[in-house]
Design a protein around this motif. Structure first.
Motif: not given
Length: 85
Positions: A20, A61, A65, A68
């Motif tokens: 990130r 990013l 995300l 994740r």
């Protein structure tokens, strides 16, 4: 017979498996170029570079995300098996 390892998509080839903070760093670099474009003598290349780094950072990013959230890439959970062999 199929290959046991999944082929990397073009998107993964482009952004990889980012953290990130990497996306945030590229976005910050883009904002620095925007600040230069606003404060210094205006030049189109500064706006272009600022736009490029910001969009690239957003892509990194958002990918981080997504990874994740779904436990993929850098954020793969230890001991988990790949659901798509």
């Amino acid at each position: 017979m199929s290959d046991s390892r999944p082929a990397k998509s073009t998107w993964r080839w482009f952004v990889g498996t980012p953290y990130r903070w990497v996306g945030v760093a590229w976005i910050a670099l883009g904002f620095c170029w925007f600040a230069l474009a606003l404060t210094e003598k205006p030049a189109a290349y500064r706006w272009i570079l600022g736009s490029f780094w910001t969009v690239f950072g957003l892509a990194m990013l958002l990918t981080a995300l997504f990874d994740r959230r779904h436990g993929r890439g850098r954020y793969e959970r230890p001991g988990s098996s790949d659901p798509h062999p």
